[in-house]
Every structure is written in structure tokens, then in C-alpha cells.
Design an enzyme around this catalytic site. Structure first.
Site, PDB file in Angstrom:
ATOM      1  CE  LYS A  91      -4.419   0.485   0.511  1.00 11.94           C
ATOM      2  NZ  LYS A  91      -5.289  -0.807   0.042  1.00 11.94           N
TER       3      LYS A  91
HETATM    4  N1  GLU Z   1      -7.181  -0.273  -3.241  1.00 12.23           N
HETATM    5  C1  GLU Z   1      -7.779  -1.572  -3.685  1.00 12.23           C
HETATM    6  C2  GLU Z   1      -7.933  -2.546  -2.415  1.00 12.23           C
HETATM    7  O1  GLU Z   1      -7.835  -1.871  -1.155  1.00 12.23           O
HETATM    8  C3  GLU Z   1      -7.411  -2.262  -4.704  1.00 12.23           C
HETATM    9  C4  GLU Z   1      -5.863  -2.594  -4.861  1.00 12.23           C
HETATM   10  C5  GLU Z   1      -5.512  -3.091  -6.068  1.00 12.23           C
HETATM   11  O2  GLU Z   1      -6.480  -3.406  -7.146  1.00 12.23           O
HETATM   12  O3  GLU Z   1      -4.264  -3.478  -6.160  1.00 12.23           O
HETATM   13  O4  GLU Z   1      -8.075  -3.627  -2.365  1.00 12.23           O
END
Ligand code: GLU
Length: 418
Positions: A107
Site C-alpha cells: 500500500k
Molecule cells: N485499493 C484496492 C484495495 O484495497 C485495490 C488494490 C489493487 O487493485 O491493487 O483492495
């Protein structure tokens, strides 16, 4: 790992420890599995529209690289910290492992308020962040995607900045891109549609008829709005919705189309007259069949978990329920929990499809994408439900066990280098 200390990180560690206890995992094995592999903090100076310069702080945390590249969103929000991003990266690991994707979790975030910045400032900030991240990311290293406060345009700027650096186009550096740059059909809707699909599965499980069901949604961003519209298309009635400005309630059902138009124009739910104004907290306590928290972490707490009045708690957000709330919910047989790492996994599953399509330069139809998405979600749901019922554990513990076990096995069989 004091560097990560924060409420969200403590919560993610607490969840991990509870599952490790349940699995009777030796203490010696835990730190390698629990703590993030590596993190990068960057200073991001940009020229502002008013002629001044401002320096923002950006983060990226990669939780583990055991199964392939890391994968996870990029968040633009004033409250972003290293610890929050680390917790979100950890949850991405268990989510990807649960759904069988060949990724570790990651993240990223920048502490900023994109809604109070000029679009050109957001663009400069995104490009500078990408430049600083170049040694740390790559299609086989770490692949970003949208999260709170970011969107397809931000992904396009990342793809462009990275491609300019490499000297050729690299669509597979991010997912959640515009279709014209190698994005996947269905990616934008994937998280919300996945939430609604799993709500339908859960409704079936507990014998709830969605055609007469009522729904309350906290957060009307990409996840909350698509989940609400999809549940409405299944016949449910959406009675309450909120965003950062507060909530609106209408017992006869909200007109979601009018609501979306109001939001597009005013950028806030505030002033929507065809409903009663309520607070964000009241949305969570609204009597309804399906409650979808689709905003920030730590919204269902020890304080309100005993008072929520839904039959299905569908976690569209990451980490919306604290361990204290979980303890209360596990004693409440009237609430069926669809845990975050299962409930909102549709987004990263279609991100995976987008990455595969980019690597192959061969693109799929919407029917193919949706059929493959629902197959993975159904299979994950069946596995988690079966494990929850047969071992008499909560749906969250069952989901986390499945995710953690997969990473644990991969680490064990790879062994330690050198
Ligand atoms: N931000 C989204 C999540 O928390 C998607 C992450 C992604 O598609 O890599 O799952």
C-alpha cells in the site's frame, strides 16, 4: 517494528496474532510472516499554483514478496501515515492470498488533501512520487492501483511518468488505468460489484430475500456507490447513504440517480433535499438488512458494535471493524459478517486480470472479466463459509486463516536465503 506503531497497525497485528494463536503457530515463526518486508518514505517538493513551494510526505510499504510482486492501492488523504499504510499492506497480503493471486500485499499513500489542491498540483505530486518510487516499483516488483483519493487519471500519470523514465510504454506498472491506456473493462466497478455479489451469496446463506431488503452505505465513493447501485439492481432498497459531510436517510428508498447527480454537481451529499439529513454515525446505526461500511478503517468499534442493526455486515472498506467490535459481533448471532479481505477483494482480482492482460497485450471482454471474477469470489466465499462452519470460527478468522496459511506455506517451502 515501532516505526509502524499506529492504531491501524496495532489492529492488523492483533488480528494476525489471534489467527496465529488459533493455528497454534510457534512464536518463532510469527515475525517473518507478520511484519512488512520493506518500506520507503519520500519527501515530495512541488511548485504550487500560487507560486510557493510545498513539501509533502509519501509512503510505500511492501508487506511480502514471497509469491510474486506486491500489489495494492495508493491513497491520497490528509491522515495517511506510515503505520496506516503498513496495516493496509498487511491486509492486502491476506486478501491476495485468500483469493489465490500471485502477489504479496502493498500500500502507498501521500499525506495530502487532493480535493483542496489544484488538479495541476495533484499531477505534479503524483509524478514526483512516481519518480521517487522508481527504484522501488516495477511490473515484477510492485504494482499500484487506485484507493481512497486516487483514480484512473492518477494511474495514467503514474504510467506516463514511469514509461517516460523507461523510454517505452509500460502499462503493467499500474492497474485501474483508463481503458485507452490498457486498463481492463470492469475494473472501475469491480470492487462494488464484488461486494454486491457476495451480499447476494450471504443473503442466500442466511435466507434473506434481497428483493425486500434494505441497505445502508457508509461512504459513497467508487466502492460504496457501485455497491449501492448494484444492490438496487438486485431489487434491494437503499435507505441511507453517507459521505464525509454527513448522511441522508429515506425510509421509502433514496433515488440513487438523483443523489449521484447532486454529488457530481455539489461534490457533497449536504443539501440533498429528497431525504432526511442524518449524521455519519446514524448511518451505521440505521435499522437495515445490509450495512456496507465503504469508507475508512475502524468505524465499527467496541462502542457501536452492540448497536448496529443489520443482518449482513458487508465490509467494502479495508479494516472497518476493530477487534473489540469483532468480539461483540462474534457473540451476536443475528449479524453475518462478510470480512473485508473477502468482501472487497473484487477490486484487486480485476486488477490482477488487468495486469495479466497488459503483460500479454491481449484484452478480454466484459463477459470474460465478470465471469472469471465471480468464479474466484464464489470459490473464496464457499471456502471461507465452509471453514467457518466446520471449525466453528468467525468468517473473519476463517478468511484470515486461509490467507495467512497460504503465505506461511510458501515461506516455509522456499526456506531462508542464504
Ligand atoms: N485499493 C484496492 C484495495 O484495497 C485495490 C488494490 C489493487 O487493485 O491493487 O483492495
Amino acid at each position: 517494528m515501532e516505526a509502524y506503531d499506529s492504531p491501524a497497525f496495532r489492529m492488523a497485528c492483533q488480528q494476525f496474532d489471534a489467527v496465529a494463536d488459533h493455528l497454534q503457530m510457534p512464536q518463532a515463526e510469527r515475525p517473518r510472516l507478520k511484519y512488512p518486508k520493506r518500506s520507503l518514505i519520500v519527501s515530495l517538493p512541488i511548485n504550487c499554483e500560487d507560486g510557493t513551494q510545498k513539501v509533502y510526505t509519501g509512503f510505500r510499504v511492501q508487506h511480502h514478496l514471497t509469491l510474486g510482486p506486491t500489489k495494492g492501492g495508493l491513497r491520497f488523504h490528509p491522515d495517511v501515515t506510515l503505520g496506516e499504510v503498513a496495516a493496509l499492506a498487511m491486509w492486502m497480503s491476506w486478501k491476495c492470498a485468500l483469493t489465490g493471486l500471485p502477489y504479496g500485499g502493498a500500500k502507498g499513500g501521500i499525506a495530502c488533501d487532493p480535493h483542496r489542491m489544484a488538479p495541476r498540483e495533484v499531477e505534479r505530486l503524483t509524478r514526483r512520487y512516481t519518480q521517487e518510487m522508481i527504484p522501488f516499483i516495477g511490473p515484477q516488483v510492485d504494482v499500484m492501483a487506485p484507493d481512497m483519493g486516487t483514480n484512473e487519471q492518477v494511474m495514467a500519470w503514474i504510467m506516463d511518468s514511469y514509461s517516460m523514465h523507461m523510454g517505452y510504454s509500460v502499462p503493467s506498472i499500474v492497474t485501474g488505468k483508463p481503458l485507452s491506456l490498457g486498463g481492463s473493462v470492469g475494473r472501475r466497478e469491480a470492487t462494488g460489484r464484488g461486494v454486491a455479489h457476495l451480499v447476494a451469496r450471504a443473503a442466500d446463506t442466511i435466507g434473506l430475500d434481497l428483493k425486500t431488503a434494505t441497505v445502508a452505505v457508509q461512504g459513497f465513493g467508487n466502492v460504496g456507490s457501485v455497491a449501492a447501485l448494484t444492490l438496487e439492481s438486485y431489487g434491494a432498497t437503499v435507505v441511507a447513504v453517507s459521505d464525509v459531510s454527513g448522511g441522508v436517510f429515506n425510509a421509502r428508498g433514496l433515488d440513487l440517480e438523483k443523489l449521484a447527480k447532486h454529488l457530481a454537481k455539489e461534490r457533497t451529499l449536504h443539501g440533498f433535499t429528497e431525504a432526511e439529513a442524518i449524521t455519519n454515525d446514524q448511518v451505521l446505526l440505521t435499522p437495515c438488512d445490509v450495512l456496507v461500511p465503504a469508507a475508512m478503517e475502524r468505524q465499527i468499534t467496541g462502542d457501536n458494535a452492540g448497536r448496529i442493526q443489520c443482518r449482513i455486515l458487508a465490509e467494502g472498506a479495508n479494516g472497518p471493524t476493530t477487534p473489540e467490535a469483532d468480539a461483540i459481533l462474534s457473540r451476536r448471532e443475528d449479524v453475518f459478517v462478510l470480512p473485508d479481505i473477502l468482501c472487497n477483494a473484487g477490486g484487486v482480482v480485476v486488477s490482477y486480470f488487468e495486469w495479466v492482460q497488459d503483460l500479454q497485450s491481449f484484452f478480454w471482454s466484459e463477459t470474460e472479466v465478470m465471469e472469471k471474477l465471480y468464479r474466484i469470489l464464489d470459490e473464496s466465499y464457499d471456502r471461507v463459509l465452509h471453514s467457518s462452519r466446520s471449525r466453528n470460527i468467525s468468517m473473519r478468522t476463517a478468511a484470515l486463516c486461509a490467507g495467512i496459511q497460504r503465505v506461511r506455506e510458501a515461506k516455509a517451502i522456499r526456506g531462508l536465503f542464504p
